[in-house]
Design an enzyme around this catalytic site. Structure first.
Site, PDB file in Angstrom:
ATOM      1  N   HIS A  18     -31.385 -30.161  68.575  1.00 34.58           N
ATOM      2  CA  HIS A  18     -32.336 -30.444  69.652  1.00 34.58           C
ATOM      3  C   HIS A  18     -31.720 -31.315  70.732  1.00 34.58           C
ATOM      4  CE1 HIS A  18     -35.783 -31.863  71.891  1.00 34.58           C
ATOM      5  NE2 HIS A  18     -36.341 -30.733  71.503  1.00 34.58           N
TER       6      HIS A  18
ATOM      7  N   HIS B 279     -37.925 -23.503  69.812  1.00 37.69           N
ATOM      8  CA  HIS B 279     -36.554 -23.585  70.344  1.00 37.69           C
ATOM      9  C   HIS B 279     -35.652 -22.512  69.720  1.00 37.69           C
ATOM     10  CE1 HIS B 279     -36.986 -27.005  72.915  1.00 37.69           C
ATOM     11  NE2 HIS B 279     -37.335 -27.835  71.955  1.00 37.69           N
TER      12      HIS B 279
HETATM   13 CO    CO Z   1     -37.887 -29.750  72.618  1.00 37.22          CO
END
Ligand code: CO
Length: 263
Positions: A146, A209
């Protein structure tokens, strides 16, 4: 003495992402049989989204307040974040509110996120590389973390990137929102010219994501950008929370917290 465990994750609204949390929950129940286990999500965005769909999840503050009201005295909180970034530091601040003063538990401890020590990084690297499909000599693995703006969180990911590449020169690590960057990953692809690349989320759950920024069909996804370099992409959409050997590291951190709480 009334003992409890609170597992704290970022949260996910992607149904397939839940598999990771289910596995973590199952492993926690096995290891800490007989202790009550609760969950909380740190992301207010995810909690609101789920609430609109009729599912209520507590923030760490509400979950701990509730446990305090219900008479719990000894609580171990475990962060299911990957690196000590903003979400973890906010959680630590919340836990501190229950250490002293009118809302204090007799004892409360917080287990650190996945990448907290050198040996964690070592174990994660081994667990991730061993979990991949069989690779040929020209197959790379591209890992998406991330990323975060917290210095110590960023360094944990940089350490993971370095350790992965030491273990396997064709393991390229980057993040969606921080360092190492997407550009760094593309640079590695250009330099090593693999034939294929396995696209693997370095995230607790294979949620938004993983499905969009990593493996989506949009022109700016990693899949599209790496494919444009003439490299065949093979997404492997499983979160780190679906890898037993990775979850075992979180469970070891929790074990330490549980033992400290009982002292
Ligand atoms: Co994010």
């Amino acid at each position: 003495m009334k003992k409890g465990i609170l597992l704290v994750a970022f949260g996910t609204s992607v149904p397939q992402g839940r598999a990771a949390y289910e596995m973590i929950d199952e492993m926690a129940r096995e290891r800490f049989d007989g202790t009550d286990i609760r969950w909380a999500y740190t992301s207010s965005f995810i909690r609101r989204k789920l609430a609109r769909e009729g599912e209520q999840y507590d923030s760490p503050l509400v979950a701990l307040g509730r446990m305090r009201d219900e008479g719990y005295t000894h609580v171990a909180v475990q962060s299911l974040h990957i690196a000590p970034g903003a979400e973890f530091h906010d959680l630590a601040a919340t836990v501190r509110q229950f250490r002293a003063g009118p809302n204090a538990f007799e004892s409360i401890r917080l287990g650190p996120p996945l990448l907290s020590r050198e040996r964690d990084v070592e174990r994660v690297t081994t667990a991730v590389l061993n979990s991949l499909p069989k690779r040929g000599p020209k197959d790379a693995v591209v890992l998406m973390g991330h990323g975060n703006e917290h210095g110590d969180g960023e360094l944990a990911l940089v350490a993971a990137a370095a350790k992965l590449q030491l273990a396997d020169p064709l393991a390229f690590f980057g993040t969606v929102e921080g360092e190492p960057s997407t550009e760094d990953v593309l640079e590695q692809c250009r330099k090593h010219e693999p034939e294929r690349a396995f696209l693997v989320p370095f995230l607790t759950v294979a949620g938004d994501h993983a499905r969009n920024d990593l493996a989506g069909d949009e022109p700016d996804s990693w899949k599209s950008r790496i494919s444009a370099l003439g490299i065949e992409c093979v997404p492997v959409l499983k979160g780190l929370g679906e890898n037993k050997n990775v979850v075992a590291i979180w469970m070891d951190h929790l074990q330490t917290a549980v033992e400290a709480v009982e002292k």
